[in-house]
Design a protein around this motif. Structure first.
Motif, mmCIF file in Angstrom:
data_model
loop_
_atom_site.group_PDB
_atom_site.id
_atom_site.type_symbol
_atom_site.label_atom_id
_atom_site.label_comp_id
_atom_site.label_asym_id
_atom_site.label_seq_id
_atom_site.Cartn_x
_atom_site.Cartn_y
_atom_site.Cartn_z
ATOM 1 N N THR A 63 3.961 -0.596 6.658
ATOM 2 C CA THR A 63 2.609 -0.074 6.887
ATOM 3 C C THR A 63 2.051 0.516 5.604
ATOM 4 O OG1 THR A 63 3.146 0.417 9.185
ATOM 5 C CG2 THR A 63 1.256 1.561 8.255
ATOM 6 N N THR A 64 2.841 1.328 4.938
ATOM 7 C CA THR A 64 2.399 1.987 3.714
ATOM 8 C C THR A 64 2.096 0.979 2.611
ATOM 9 O OG1 THR A 64 3.693 3.931 4.261
ATOM 10 C CG2 THR A 64 3.031 3.705 1.971
ATOM 11 N N ASN A 65 2.955 -0.014 2.449
ATOM 12 C CA ASN A 65 2.750 -0.999 1.389
ATOM 13 C C ASN A 65 1.513 -1.863 1.624
ATOM 14 O OD1 ASN A 65 4.936 -0.101 -0.049
ATOM 15 N ND2 ASN A 65 6.273 -1.787 0.513
ATOM 16 N N SER A 66 1.040 -1.956 2.871
ATOM 17 C CA SER A 66 -0.124 -2.793 3.155
ATOM 18 C C SER A 66 -1.438 -2.017 3.170
ATOM 19 C CB SER A 66 0.053 -3.507 4.499
ATOM 20 O OG SER A 66 0.086 -2.553 5.552
ATOM 21 N N HIS A 90 -4.875 32.820 -5.430
ATOM 22 C CA HIS A 90 -4.601 31.391 -5.513
ATOM 23 C C HIS A 90 -4.604 30.815 -4.105
ATOM 24 C CE1 HIS A 90 -3.558 31.890 -9.689
ATOM 25 N NE2 HIS A 90 -2.756 32.883 -9.353
ATOM 26 N N PRO A 91 -5.668 30.107 -3.733
ATOM 27 C CA PRO A 91 -5.689 29.544 -2.382
ATOM 28 C C PRO A 91 -4.580 28.503 -2.217
ATOM 29 C CG PRO A 91 -7.551 28.729 -3.669
ATOM 30 C CD PRO A 91 -6.843 29.759 -4.498
ATOM 31 N N PRO A 92 -4.063 28.385 -1.033
ATOM 32 C CA PRO A 92 -2.976 27.424 -0.817
ATOM 33 C C PRO A 92 -3.477 25.993 -0.985
ATOM 34 C CG PRO A 92 -3.722 28.336 1.273
ATOM 35 C CD PRO A 92 -4.446 29.074 0.182
ATOM 36 N N THR A 93 -2.610 25.145 -1.502
ATOM 37 C CA THR A 93 -2.941 23.727 -1.622
ATOM 38 C C THR A 93 -2.023 22.952 -0.700
ATOM 39 O OG1 THR A 93 -1.438 23.428 -3.458
ATOM 40 C CG2 THR A 93 -3.737 23.898 -4.003
ATOM 41 N N LYS A 94 -2.519 21.850 -0.272
ATOM 42 C CA LYS A 94 -1.764 21.009 0.640
ATOM 43 C C LYS A 94 -1.759 19.600 0.074
ATOM 44 C CE LYS A 94 -1.582 20.854 5.636
ATOM 45 N NZ LYS A 94 -2.363 20.992 6.848
ATOM 46 N N GLN A 95 -0.611 18.974 0.038
ATOM 47 C CA GLN A 95 -0.562 17.627 -0.487
ATOM 48 C C GLN A 95 -1.218 16.680 0.512
ATOM 49 O OE1 GLN A 95 3.314 16.143 -1.559
ATOM 50 N NE2 GLN A 95 2.450 15.396 -3.449
ATOM 51 N N GLU A 96 -2.040 15.779 0.003
ATOM 52 C CA GLU A 96 -2.819 14.893 0.861
ATOM 53 C C GLU A 96 -1.946 13.954 1.677
ATOM 54 O OE1 GLU A 96 -6.040 11.519 -0.006
ATOM 55 O OE2 GLU A 96 -6.473 13.456 -0.900
ATOM 56 N N ALA A 97 -0.871 13.473 1.118
ATOM 57 C CA ALA A 97 -0.019 12.534 1.826
ATOM 58 C C ALA A 97 1.416 12.678 1.339
ATOM 59 C CB ALA A 97 -0.509 11.117 1.585
ATOM 60 N N GLY A 98 2.338 12.141 2.114
ATOM 61 C CA GLY A 98 3.739 12.185 1.727
ATOM 62 C C GLY A 98 4.034 11.231 0.591
ATOM 63 N N GLN A 99 5.272 11.212 0.180
ATOM 64 C CA GLN A 99 5.699 10.365 -0.939
ATOM 65 C C GLN A 99 5.423 8.883 -0.709
ATOM 66 O OE1 GLN A 99 7.462 10.615 -4.090
ATOM 67 N NE2 GLN A 99 6.385 12.545 -3.981
ATOM 68 N N ASP A 130 24.421 3.925 2.152
ATOM 69 C CA ASP A 130 24.000 3.250 3.371
ATOM 70 C C ASP A 130 22.580 2.708 3.257
ATOM 71 O OD1 ASP A 130 26.350 3.601 4.863
ATOM 72 O OD2 ASP A 130 25.794 5.665 5.290
ATOM 73 N N LEU A 131 21.716 3.436 2.572
ATOM 74 C CA LEU A 131 20.327 3.026 2.471
ATOM 75 C C LEU A 131 19.755 3.474 1.134
ATOM 76 C CD1 LEU A 131 17.771 3.222 5.295
ATOM 77 C CD2 LEU A 131 17.151 4.188 3.119
ATOM 78 N N VAL A 132 18.983 2.608 0.500
ATOM 79 C CA VAL A 132 18.304 2.947 -0.746
ATOM 80 C C VAL A 132 16.837 2.596 -0.562
ATOM 81 C CG1 VAL A 132 18.159 2.570 -3.236
ATOM 82 C CG2 VAL A 132 20.351 2.335 -2.087
ATOM 83 N N LEU A 133 15.955 3.559 -0.803
ATOM 84 C CA LEU A 133 14.510 3.368 -0.724
ATOM 85 C C LEU A 133 13.954 3.772 -2.077
ATOM 86 C CD1 LEU A 133 11.977 2.899 1.167
ATOM 87 C CD2 LEU A 133 12.017 5.358 1.536
ATOM 88 N N TRP A 134 13.209 2.866 -2.747
ATOM 89 C CA TRP A 134 12.732 3.192 -4.079
ATOM 90 C C TRP A 134 11.368 2.578 -4.359
ATOM 91 C CZ3 TRP A 134 15.808 -0.904 -3.171
ATOM 92 C CH2 TRP A 134 15.621 -2.071 -3.888
ATOM 93 N N SER A 135 10.670 3.221 -5.298
ATOM 94 C CA SER A 135 9.377 2.742 -5.774
ATOM 95 C C SER A 135 9.460 2.610 -7.286
ATOM 96 C CB SER A 135 8.266 3.727 -5.407
ATOM 97 O OG SER A 135 7.089 3.440 -6.133
ATOM 98 N N PRO A 136 9.365 1.387 -7.807
ATOM 99 C CA PRO A 136 9.394 1.213 -9.260
ATOM 100 C C PRO A 136 8.226 1.916 -9.963
ATOM 101 C CG PRO A 136 9.837 -0.876 -8.168
ATOM 102 C CD PRO A 136 9.420 0.096 -7.105
ATOM 103 N N SER A 137 7.039 1.904 -9.358
ATOM 104 C CA SER A 137 5.887 2.520 -10.024
ATOM 105 C C SER A 137 6.006 4.044 -10.097
ATOM 106 C CB SER A 137 4.582 2.135 -9.328
ATOM 107 O OG SER A 137 4.539 2.664 -8.018
ATOM 108 N N LEU A 138 6.571 4.661 -9.065
ATOM 109 C CA LEU A 138 6.752 6.119 -9.077
ATOM 110 C C LEU A 138 8.045 6.535 -9.767
ATOM 111 C CD1 LEU A 138 5.716 7.198 -5.464
ATOM 112 C CD2 LEU A 138 4.383 7.402 -7.563
ATOM 113 N N LYS A 139 8.930 5.576 -9.940
ATOM 114 C CA LYS A 139 10.272 5.861 -10.459
ATOM 115 C C LYS A 139 10.959 6.911 -9.583
ATOM 116 C CE LYS A 139 9.459 4.276 -15.062
ATOM 117 N NZ LYS A 139 10.080 4.177 -16.313
#
Length: 176
Positions: A63-66, A90-99, A130-139
């Motif tokens: 879903t994310t990749n598309s 310093h007002p709190p900041t919230k990240q817009e989306a996950g990794q 058991d599992l490897v999840l990676w993003s080459p662009s984000l390293k």
């Protein structure tokens, strides 16, 4: 609820209802249905959990990749201030989306039904998580190792796995 979950809930009830002979009867039942803790059963539980985790991550990854790439910047969250209260410096900041939302090139390998070969672009190793999840662009790399230890050895298993992957993490960081 699955069969294993029901069995876990029913055990104390059966033991209480059967009195002193309950433990022996439970042991015979568990032997008959092959649900006693054994290397074979621990391996089956491990694989079931890994398959569920992999399916959920694969769905999210696809879903994310598309989807269009989301902005990676943070936004300022609203801060409500009661009367007489001072405004924070310093007002709190919230990240817009996950990794996962920060890239569209996520790749995933899972060690189910085949021997996982660790991605050579990350690091050269014979280690097989058991599992490897990676993003080459984000390293960015997420390594998942499930452990189903005996009840009395959870801390030892954790330390062993942590030590097992320390060198791999260092190699991957060195390569960028």
């Amino acid at each position: 609820m699955d069969e294993e979950g029901r069995r876990g809930e029913e055990e104390p009830q059966l033991e209480g209802a059967l009195g002193n002979g309950g433990k022996q009867l439970m042991m015979k039942l568990m032997l008959t249905y092959d649900v006693l803790p054994s290397p074979k059963n621990l391996h089956q539980w491990h694989n079931r959990v890994l398959k569920c985790l992999a399916a959920a991550l694969e769905s999210k990854r696809n879903t994310t990749n598309s989807l269009p790439l989301r902005a990676t910047k943070s936004f300022t969250a609203l801060t409500f201030i009661q009367e007489g209260q001072k405004k924070p410096n310093h007002p709190p900041t919230k990240q817009e989306a996950g990794q996962l939302a920060m890239a569209q090139d996520w790749k995933m390998l899972v060690d189910i039904g085949q021997q996982l070969i660790f991605p050579p672009e990350i690091a050269a190793t014979n280690v097989r998580p058991d599992l490897v999840l990676w993003s080459p662009s984000l390293k960015s790399v997420y390594i998942t190792e499930l452990t189903v230890p005996w009840e009395n050895s959870t801390e030892e298993a954790y330390e062993h796995k942590k030590l097992h992957y320390t060198e791999l993490a260092a190699d991957a960081q060195q390569r960028g």
